[in-house]
Design a protein around this motif. Structure first.
Motif, short mmCIF file in Angstrom:
data_model
loop_
_atom_site.label_atom_id
_atom_site.label_comp_id
_atom_site.label_asym_id
_atom_site.label_seq_id
_atom_site.Cartn_x
_atom_site.Cartn_y
_atom_site.Cartn_z
N LYS A 13 0.51 -1.32 0.00
CA LYS A 13 0.16 -0.33 0.14
C LYS A 13 0.56 1.51 -0.10
CE LYS A 13 -4.08 -2.08 0.44
NZ LYS A 13 -4.84 -1.95 -0.84
N CYS A 14 1.66 1.37 1.00
CA CYS A 14 2.04 3.11 1.02
C CYS A 14 3.51 2.25 0.68
CB CYS A 14 2.21 3.42 1.97
SG CYS A 14 3.53 1.91 3.93
N GLY A 15 4.14 1.23 1.35
CA GLY A 15 5.99 1.47 -0.43
C GLY A 15 7.32 0.95 1.18
N GLY A 45 -0.09 -12.97 8.05
CA GLY A 45 0.34 -11.35 7.20
C GLY A 45 0.90 -10.09 8.54
N ALA A 46 0.47 -8.73 8.22
CA ALA A 46 0.75 -7.88 9.46
C ALA A 46 0.59 -6.49 9.15
CB ALA A 46 2.54 -8.49 9.39
N GLU A 47 0.21 -5.90 10.50
CA GLU A 47 -0.51 -4.28 10.02
C GLU A 47 0.62 -3.78 10.09
OE1 GLU A 47 -3.78 -3.08 12.40
OE2 GLU A 47 -2.97 -1.89 12.87
N CYS A 48 0.68 -2.77 9.02
CA CYS A 48 2.00 -1.84 8.44
C CYS A 48 1.73 -0.51 9.48
CB CYS A 48 1.29 -1.30 7.43
SG CYS A 48 2.59 -0.32 6.67
N GLY A 52 -1.60 1.48 8.31
CA GLY A 52 -2.10 0.69 9.41
C GLY A 52 -3.31 0.03 9.12
N GLU A 53 -2.92 -0.52 7.44
CA GLU A 53 -3.61 -1.66 6.10
C GLU A 53 -2.79 -2.70 7.12
OE1 GLU A 53 -5.89 -2.14 3.37
OE2 GLU A 53 -5.18 -0.35 4.02
#
Ligand code: ZN
Length: 230
Positions: A13-15, A45-48, A52-53
């Motif tokens: 999403k944000c890199g 997976g993980a929360e960025c 926050g995704e």
């Protein structure tokens, strides 16, 4: 204990760098908390930390429910190496006596996606049989397309439980929104009664895939002429 490896990937999403805890195994009843996360789609997976995704990432992991006696192996990439590992597991089931006894009465399945893993956990926890569910999906697919008057291709069907306790199929199409179709469990019982005698001696106790391809093979239909459930 489970072995947890860390892997860092760029957040799609944000890199920004995203660190993922990769578990090699989840074992019930010990890892109840992890199971809850799997079912809520917050385990793989993980929360960025930046955007926050929650980023889902599937990876190789085993799920062993020792109380309900089933073993699922999530292998998102089922290449040569993974198939060899499955063969070795099945060999061990034959040759390694203590292992075979420990796995006696078990159902073993290879699954290839996080959603398939969650579906199998639901089915087995509900004390249902995934083989009859897969055969039902195959029977339902043309009826669903006819009822919705669509020529869209069905790319996936997932067995679900509604908040009110009813079961349904979530039907995914290639070019239209998904449809949620209630499942009549009398059909499940009917499928089971019809197929039981044929399937019981034929389905081995070792690790196999039970998916759309499996159902097509059982019914003697080329998988390409059916919806593709993988
Ligand atoms: Zn991010």
């Amino acid at each position: 204990m489970a072995e947890i490896k860390k892997q860092t990937i760029p957040c799609p999403k944000c890199g920004k760098p995203l660190e993922i805890d990769m578990w090699d195994s989840v074992e019930l009843p010990r890892d109840r908390e992890q199971k809850e996360k799997i079912m809520n789609n917050h385990f793989f997976g993980a929360e960025c930390g930046t955007c926050g995704e929650f980023i889902p990432v599937g990876y190789q992991c085993t799920y062993n429910d020792m109380e309900r006696k089933y073993f699922l192996w999530l292998l998102p990439k089922l290449g040569e190496k993974e198939q060899q590992a499955v063969l070795e597991y099945n060999e061990r089931l034959i040759k390694d006596n203590p292992f075979r006894l420990a796995r006696s009465g078990y159902r073993h399945r290879v699954v290839q996606s996080i959603s398939e893993l969650r579906e199998k956990i639901l089915i087995f926890d509900e004390r249902l049989d995934d083989r009859y569910i897969e055969l039902m999906k195959m029977a339902y697919a043309p009826i669903i397309r006819q009822r919705l008057q669509t020529k869209s291709r069905i790319t996936d069907i997932r067995f679900q439980k509604q908040p009110d306790g009813e079961y349904s199929f979530l039907v995914i199409f290639d070019d239209r929104p998904p449809a949620n179709v209630l499942v009549d469990m009398d059909t499940y019982d009917g499928t089971k009664n019809r197929m039981e005698n044929r399937l019981e001696p034929e389905t081995p106790g070792n690790l196999i895939c039970v998916n759309a391809g499996w159902a097509a093979e059982v019914m003697g239909i080329a998988p390409d002429s059916q919806q593709n459930g993988n």
